[in-house]
Design a protein around this motif. Structure first.
Motif, mmCIF file in Angstrom:
data_model
loop_
_atom_site.group_PDB
_atom_site.id
_atom_site.type_symbol
_atom_site.label_atom_id
_atom_site.label_comp_id
_atom_site.label_asym_id
_atom_site.label_seq_id
_atom_site.Cartn_x
_atom_site.Cartn_y
_atom_site.Cartn_z
ATOM 1 N N GLY A 224 0.740 -1.293 0.084
ATOM 2 C CA GLY A 224 -0.018 0.068 -0.064
ATOM 3 C C GLY A 224 0.698 1.180 -0.050
ATOM 4 O O GLY A 224 0.315 2.271 -0.086
ATOM 5 N N SER A 225 2.267 1.186 0.075
ATOM 6 C CA SER A 225 2.915 2.489 0.109
ATOM 7 C C SER A 225 3.414 2.649 -1.479
ATOM 8 O O SER A 225 3.759 1.585 -2.095
ATOM 9 N N TYR A 226 3.673 3.819 -1.763
ATOM 10 C CA TYR A 226 3.965 4.268 -2.848
ATOM 11 C C TYR A 226 5.199 5.265 -2.693
ATOM 12 O O TYR A 226 5.451 5.825 -1.740
ATOM 13 N N ARG A 227 6.080 5.420 -3.919
ATOM 14 C CA ARG A 227 6.889 6.518 -3.912
ATOM 15 C C ARG A 227 6.849 7.047 -5.444
ATOM 16 O O ARG A 227 6.232 6.354 -6.187
ATOM 17 N N GLU A 228 7.383 8.454 -5.711
ATOM 18 C CA GLU A 228 7.084 8.947 -6.777
ATOM 19 C C GLU A 228 8.321 8.975 -7.773
ATOM 20 O O GLU A 228 9.477 9.169 -6.967
ATOM 21 N N PHE A 229 8.075 8.933 -8.688
ATOM 22 C CA PHE A 229 9.460 9.298 -9.866
ATOM 23 C C PHE A 229 8.614 10.043 -11.127
ATOM 24 O O PHE A 229 7.647 9.482 -11.688
ATOM 25 N N GLU A 230 9.005 11.294 -11.164
ATOM 26 C CA GLU A 230 8.410 12.192 -11.951
ATOM 27 C C GLU A 230 6.592 12.221 -11.848
ATOM 28 O O GLU A 230 6.400 12.442 -10.792
ATOM 29 N N SER A 231 5.936 11.999 -12.880
ATOM 30 C CA SER A 231 4.532 11.871 -12.566
ATOM 31 C C SER A 231 4.105 10.320 -12.133
ATOM 32 O O SER A 231 2.797 10.274 -12.045
ATOM 33 N N MET A 232 4.967 9.517 -12.062
ATOM 34 C CA MET A 232 4.487 8.175 -11.713
ATOM 35 C C MET A 232 4.667 7.721 -10.383
ATOM 36 O O MET A 232 5.563 8.094 -9.774
ATOM 37 N N LYS A 233 3.748 7.019 -9.896
ATOM 38 C CA LYS A 233 3.499 6.445 -8.670
ATOM 39 C C LYS A 233 3.982 4.902 -8.530
ATOM 40 O O LYS A 233 3.233 4.237 -9.090
ATOM 41 N N ILE A 234 4.950 4.782 -8.010
ATOM 42 C CA ILE A 234 5.461 3.174 -8.006
ATOM 43 C C ILE A 234 5.356 2.417 -6.857
ATOM 44 O O ILE A 234 5.517 2.896 -5.790
ATOM 45 N N PRO A 235 4.573 1.284 -6.809
ATOM 46 C CA PRO A 235 4.476 0.634 -5.577
ATOM 47 C C PRO A 235 5.623 0.313 -4.867
ATOM 48 O O PRO A 235 6.519 -0.407 -5.511
ATOM 49 N N GLY A 236 5.513 0.665 -3.631
ATOM 50 C CA GLY A 236 6.853 0.312 -2.766
ATOM 51 C C GLY A 236 6.725 -1.117 -2.405
ATOM 52 O O GLY A 236 8.067 -1.652 -1.764
ATOM 53 N N TRP A 237 6.045 -1.997 -2.578
ATOM 54 C CA TRP A 237 6.107 -3.300 -1.841
ATOM 55 C C TRP A 237 6.712 -4.393 -3.112
ATOM 56 O O TRP A 237 6.561 -5.388 -2.649
ATOM 57 N N LEU A 238 6.986 -3.920 -4.424
ATOM 58 C CA LEU A 238 7.374 -4.842 -5.226
ATOM 59 C C LEU A 238 8.736 -5.645 -4.652
ATOM 60 O O LEU A 238 9.599 -4.956 -4.210
ATOM 61 N N ILE A 239 8.736 -7.119 -4.931
ATOM 62 C CA ILE A 239 9.810 -7.768 -4.383
ATOM 63 C C ILE A 239 11.139 -7.361 -4.886
ATOM 64 O O ILE A 239 11.499 -7.181 -6.215
ATOM 65 N N MET A 240 11.971 -6.832 -4.076
ATOM 66 C CA MET A 240 13.583 -6.658 -4.533
ATOM 67 C C MET A 240 13.270 -5.318 -5.391
ATOM 68 O O MET A 240 14.115 -4.750 -6.198
ATOM 69 N N ASP A 241 12.295 -4.687 -4.999
ATOM 70 C CA ASP A 241 11.767 -3.388 -6.069
ATOM 71 C C ASP A 241 12.042 -3.506 -7.311
ATOM 72 O O ASP A 241 12.046 -2.688 -8.430
ATOM 73 N N ARG A 242 11.308 -4.679 -8.005
ATOM 74 C CA ARG A 242 11.241 -5.023 -9.271
ATOM 75 C C ARG A 242 10.052 -5.716 -9.463
ATOM 76 O O ARG A 242 9.527 -6.754 -9.025
#
Length: 667
Positions: A224-242
């Motif tokens: 349920g956590s996110y981080r932003e890159f430019e205009s993109m919201k990236i799910p923070g819980w992806l395994i190994m950030d991938r």
């Protein structure tokens, strides 16, 4: 041109229609037209007997069309190694030269794919020896599993596990993901909970699953956590950030959950699927579009190998009855993966420019499994044909023009680099080739392995460093990309202009993409002008990064009609701050309607068409030389069939392909 068009059942304007047989008169014919000819009966019986013998004598499990699925090469890599305690363990010797030089005997990654190959071979052909070898491979994986539930990757020649090297760490990285997915495949065969082999698999699966749940509950990157890159919201819980690693785990969760509906497994699958589905580019100008991305720390980087996001969403959407996951997979397959297959096969990736080489069997397996999964989840018969055509990469449909897979022993060459096949066979490549062929075995895709490419109409890469300067030379600089790849870029400043000449082979609408470094300044502070032929001069802002500068590939010119022949494109510096240079990697000329023509040895032809634009495009039907009685099947981006895709304009038939849709024409 006279065309007799046959639409697939239910898609034509009046539904399906049967064509009369050649020589039919429409009159009823007697069942017995004359006296019985005993000699004719004997000859027909003899013919049938010979056909039966030919099929029954076909050596080994095969397509019986000179494409045999054999595991001889994998078998030849089997060996026994003595462990420090004196016990013996079966291994498959690594063919990774750099690891072998370090004294590594076998790896978890290679063995996981080899064991999966034997499991699939047993599932298809019920050969006990394949199951026995699969179990030996699984024993190797159990041995490599660490106390934390993850797997070490490397086993040394002296029988000790390498616990120190960076490539061997017991983490949730790719090697552990593939081991997990293979063990889940094993549980699908040993469905009985009373079986001792199943108990070992379940225990190993559960230990990895516990680590996945810990990752998802980690307060530093919880579900349920996110981080932003430019205009993109990236799910923070992806395994190994991938996203790609998460997809391999999702494949394993789906295979296990299909047979053992544990609620915690379904919950983990749901969380991973949501993260994978949300991690995609939604800006229509940025590339790749409609693609589920792989690297949360570098969203502009997409690597073909292991990018099983579409496969995982499709398979698990079908297993867990989640239509939204299937739609996500279908959209990616049609709007992005199809572009790769039509263009040039299993390219290395986008960094963010197209990186064509190396092309590997693992990348091909990734595409084949994705197309098959989407076809099975949606019932799209065309997608299964695409899977077969993609698999034909193993049989001369590649830039090297040679067969990579050997039906003699089931081996496969390692890769294609710069248009040339390497002569080395490898364990990983052979396993991936066999897995690809077994995905297609016995399906409607199998006949399409025999088609050969006749012609391709796709994108062109115009490397900036080979551009022609105008008046003032530009600077060419070596560049290291975020994936550690190296190349060259052009750095242009005030008064710098360069241009390219390029040849167009087909009349089409063409757009232009530019790969460049986006600067951390306001948009037009650094910019360039772009002009194709004598068209309008376009201003391309290269600023606007919210953080550090980064490489990106963006659509900078909407489609314009170009006729076959020679054309030019020019680039000129136009920044408001003349002190800030522009860093340009390349231009990519992209046709709206990508096409790949195929033919087989039986006189059949096929045209695969992909609309890369969001709006409908049309194509002259006269491209189908000799295409009478053509079977035309066109779909929208969401897989819906187009009932009547052919319309006449000024007396000539045109095929209309909907935005981001695709079609197959056979004649």
């Amino acid at each position: 041109m006279n065309l007799s068009i046959v639409f697939p059942p239910g898609t034509g304007p009046q539904g399906s229609r049967k064509l009369p047989l050649e020589g039919a008169t429409g009159e009823s014919q007697p069942i017995y037209p004359g006296p019985v000819d005993c000699r004719m009966i004997f000859l027909r019986g003899l013919t049938l007997l010979m056909m039966f013998l030919a099929l029954s004598l076909c050596p080994g499990p095969a397509f019986c069309d000179n494409i045999e699925i054999r595991t001889d090469y994998l078998d030849s890599r089997m060996a026994k190694i003595t462990l420090p305690g004196g016990n013996r363990l079966t291994i498959w010797r690594t063919t990774n030269a750099s690891l072998a030089e370090k004294g590594i005997a076998a790896t978890t990654l290679e063995t996981a794919l080899v064991a999966r190959t034997y499991l699939q071979h047993y599932r298809l052909f019920q050969k006990q020896s394949s199951l026995d070898k699969a179990l030996e491979g699984l024993k190797f994986l159990y041995f490599m599993q660490a106390k934390n539930g993850c797997f070490y990757n490397c086993l040394k020649e002296n029988g000790e596990i390498d616990t120190q090297s960076p490539e061997s760490q017991a983490t949730l990285d790719v090697h552990t993901a593939h081991a997990f997915a293979t063990i889940a495949d094993g549980t699908a065969i040993f469905k009985s909970g009373l079986n001792s082999d199943f108990k070992k698999m379940e225990d190993s699966f559960t230990r990895v699953h516990s680590r996945l749940k810990e990752w998802l509950d980690n307060p530093e990157h919880p579900y349920g956590s996110y981080r932003e890159f430019e205009s993109m919201k990236i799910p923070g819980w992806l395994i190994m950030d991938r996203g790609d690693v998460s997809a391999i785990y999702l494949l394993g969760l789906g295979r296990f959950g299909q047979n053992f509906p544990y609620s915690d497994v379904a919950d983990t699958a749901r969380k991973l699927a949501e993260g994978i589905a949300q991690f995609k580019n939604t800006d229509p100008k940025n590339f790749p579009l409609h693609c589920h991305l792989s690297f949360a720390r570098d969203p502009g980087l997409w690597k073909n190998e292991n990018a099983f996001q579409a496969a995982a969403l499709a398979e698990c959407g079908r297993i867990f009855n989640k239509e939204s996951w299937v739609r996500e997979a279908q959209e990616e397959a049609i709007s992005f993966l199809l572009h790769i297959s039509v263009a040039c096969g299993p390219i290395n990736g986008y960094y963010p420019h197209p990186d064509l080489y190396p092309q590997t069997p693992l990348a091909a397996y990734t595409l084949v499994r994705s197309f098959v999964a989407v076809a099975q989840a949606t019932g799209d018969a065309k997608m299964m044909k695409v899977a077969g055509l993609t698999g034909s990469w193993f049989f001369k449909n590649n830039t090297a023009g040679r067969s990579l897979y050997s039906s003699t022993d089931g081996s496969c060459l390692e890769d294609i680099r710069n248009g040339q096949a390497t002569e080395n066979k490898s364990l990983l490549s052979s396993a991936c080739a066999l897995l690809s062929l077994m995905e297609l075995h016995g399906t409607a895709a199998a006949p399409y392995l025999r088609y050969r490419v006749e012609k391709v109409h796709t994108f062109q890469i115009l490397e900036s460093e080979v551009g022609k300067p105008v008046n003032t030379d530009f600077e060419v600089s070596d560049w290291e990309y975020s994936h550690s790849g190296k190349g060259k870029v052009v750095i242009i400043r005030r008064k710098n202009t360069f241009w390219h000449k390029f040849q167009v082979d087909e009349e089409d609408d063409y757009s232009v993409f530019m790969s460049f470094q986006r600067q951390a300044l306001y948009a037009a502070s650094v910019a360039v002008n772009l002009r194709v032929d004598g068209g309008p001069i376009l201003l391309i802002p290269l600023g606007g990064a919210k953080g550090e500068p980064y490489m990106t590939m963006q659509k900078v010119m909407e489609p314009v009609r170009l006729m076959p022949g020679l054309h030019t494109v020019g680039v000129r510096y136009k920044g408001l701050l003349y002190t800030i240079p522009a860093v340009i990697d390349c231009l990519v000329l992209q046709p709206a309607l990508e096409r790949r023509w195929f033919a087989n040895d039986r006189g059949k032809h096929l045209l695969l068409i992909n609309n890369t634009e969001p709006t409908e495009r049309k194509m002259k039907m006269q491209e189908l030389t000799g295409g009478e009685n053509a079977i035309i099947d066109v779909s929208t981006m969401d897989g819906k069939p187009v009932k009547n895709p052919v319309h006449e304009h000024k007396g000539k038939p045109y095929l209309h392909v909907p935005g981001l849709g695709y079609g197959i024409i056979e004649w």
